[in-house]
Scaffold this motif. Sequence first.
Motif, PDB file in Angstrom:
ATOM      1  N   GLN A  26      -8.205  -8.545  -6.411  1.00 38.52           N
ATOM      2  CA  GLN A  26      -7.920  -8.382  -4.975  1.00 38.52           C
ATOM      3  C   GLN A  26      -7.534  -6.950  -4.634  1.00 38.52           C
ATOM      4  N   SER A  77      -2.386   0.345   0.946  1.00 35.73           N
ATOM      5  CA  SER A  77      -3.682  -0.295   0.722  1.00 35.73           C
ATOM      6  C   SER A  77      -3.563  -1.820   0.666  1.00 35.73           C
ATOM      7  N   CYS A  78      -2.628  -2.301  -0.144  1.00 32.69           N
ATOM      8  CA  CYS A  78      -2.560  -3.738  -0.434  1.00 32.69           C
ATOM      9  C   CYS A  78      -1.458  -4.433   0.362  1.00 32.69           C
ATOM     10  N   HIS A 103      -4.540  -5.476   7.306  1.00 30.75           N
ATOM     11  CA  HIS A 103      -5.383  -4.519   8.031  1.00 30.75           C
ATOM     12  C   HIS A 103      -6.064  -5.138   9.244  1.00 30.75           C
ATOM     13  N   PRO A 105     -10.479  -3.125  -4.993  1.00 32.63           N
ATOM     14  CA  PRO A 105     -11.339  -2.598  -3.916  1.00 32.63           C
ATOM     15  C   PRO A 105     -10.545  -1.829  -2.861  1.00 32.63           C
ATOM     16  N   LEU A 106      -9.345  -2.305  -2.565  1.00 37.31           N
ATOM     17  CA  LEU A 106      -8.520  -1.623  -1.555  1.00 37.31           C
ATOM     18  C   LEU A 106      -7.983  -0.302  -2.094  1.00 37.31           C
ATOM     19  N   ASP A 133     -13.215  -0.107   1.160  1.00 37.37           N
ATOM     20  CA  ASP A 133     -13.400  -1.012   2.296  1.00 37.37           C
ATOM     21  C   ASP A 133     -13.748  -0.210   3.546  1.00 37.37           C
ATOM     22  N   SER A 134     -14.981  -0.398   4.013  1.00 36.52           N
ATOM     23  CA  SER A 134     -15.460   0.447   5.119  1.00 36.52           C
ATOM     24  C   SER A 134     -14.802   0.090   6.459  1.00 36.52           C
ATOM     25  N   ASN A 135     -14.106  -1.058   6.506  1.00 33.57           N
ATOM     26  CA  ASN A 135     -13.424  -1.424   7.759  1.00 33.57           C
ATOM     27  C   ASN A 135     -12.058  -0.753   7.893  1.00 33.57           C
ATOM     28  N   ILE A 136     -11.627  -0.076   6.839  1.00 34.66           N
ATOM     29  CA  ILE A 136     -10.274   0.501   6.855  1.00 34.66           C
ATOM     30  C   ILE A 136     -10.374   2.019   6.982  1.00 34.66           C
TER      31      ILE A 136
END
Length: 466
Positions: A61, A369-370, A374, A64-65, A70-73
């Motif tokens: 989990q 990040s985690c 978001h 990736p963050l 993550d392209s949405n962040i």
Amino acid sequence: MENRTATTADTGVDEEVVSQMADYATRGSCLPIDNLYTSEPPIVDPLVTATSTAQDRTLDQCLPLLKAADSNIEYNANGVPRLHRERHIKYLEQTLGNLPAPFVGADASRPWCMYWALNALSLLGADVSKFRENLIVTAAHMQNKTGGFGGGFGQTSHLATTYAMVLSLVIVGGESAYEVIDRHAMWKWLSSLKQPDGGFHMSLGGEVDVRGAYCAAVVISLLNIPLNLSSDSPASAAGLADLHTGLASYVQRCQTFEGGISAKPDAEAHGAYAFCALGCLSILDAPHRIIPRTLDVPRLISWLSSRQYAPEGGFSGRTNKLVDGCYSHWVGACWPLIQASLGAPSQPAQNSEFCSFYDREGLIRYIMSCGQDHSSKGGMRDKPSHRSDAYHTCYVLSGLTSAQHVVSAVLAEEEYVANTAWKVSPYSDPQLCDEQDRLNPTDPVYAVPQKKREEVMTYFLSKPGF
Ligand code: FPP
Ligand code: K
Ligand code: ZN
């Protein structure tokens, strides 16, 4: 993780591990985000257990963050997501309003809900004064004539809800908030909780643990409660001198073989209790005197250091358990107190290396990040698979501000019960967050804005007795 068989005969070290470590060493420096935070640890125990499986799931989990994948962040130049300040403020203000039906289960924790939201809002720089009037009315209803605050109207007084309610009143501040508190009844009630072994019951007939030691020390010092015991106190009957007698030795008995602190003697060490122990001691006397006198500091440092994981960067609460955002406070806030315990306040550490007993970069990366939700909901969370809530929003943000600031102790001249004053200055070496993502500083012992803590202590210092 599959079993590894290729082993170098002379060293006994797995070849795959050796090549991974070499890879790690060379690639780490040329990536914008150090490999330490983006790849699996170079040495992994091949034994598969429920614990290792849960740990693998957590990495799945988080990675990736942490990799800024993550392209949405929106990430900054250091690969750190921006703080969603406005969303968090909106989320917290909602938690102070009417809550949906399932929250009935939290009915005995209403003072906590108020403290978490008010403290987090203050850290974010939001105006909390608009909640003062409502808080005063609510607090008055939750106070018992026999002293202390329950979790709601008609509920038995409890040290945890009393702590949370007193801190909430301190955060909104001002005489009308302070004067809600019946200090004489509070003194009688605290006396009745004080035990012959030095500790405090959480409530009449309830458990005795290190939370009680910390919550009582906080309430006594903030409100300038006289230390003498009322004549009907069980501790007085056992010959104890006052509310502080035997408290440090109670805390001492909670240090375990691991070096951490447990809820009560002979239980499992946990980060939340390490904070309670260090916070309590730092109120009883200056940290550089009382902490080394009471605890085995090298063993405690070793245990606290083991709480920070890579690549996650965040802290766990106990051995073999998972990283969780709330330990950013429970473990993170131990560090300034540990630092203060290592030298007299007259010789504050100047060197920035000295101000970092843990990896601030790792913690900031985990939190941003985690630890953030978001989505448009906002709020902070345990880990990406968990929903945000007020408790985690408060303690993740408390951890973030402590990673963004350096604290050093200076002794106040006045005879404070808690005689430690703290100098809090911004930390920016390196500066991972953009300046607009810096939070307001917090008091390392009381977990409220430092100015609010000073204001309430000044107010009640002028009111000795009742
Ligand atoms: C374990 O939960 C948690 C504990 C044993 C203690 C929690 C106590 C606090 C957070 C606060 C105490 C402080 C005050 C001031 C009242 P878990 O098993 O769900 O989590 P873990 O796996 O991370 O240990
Ligand atoms: K947890
Ligand atoms: Zn948590």
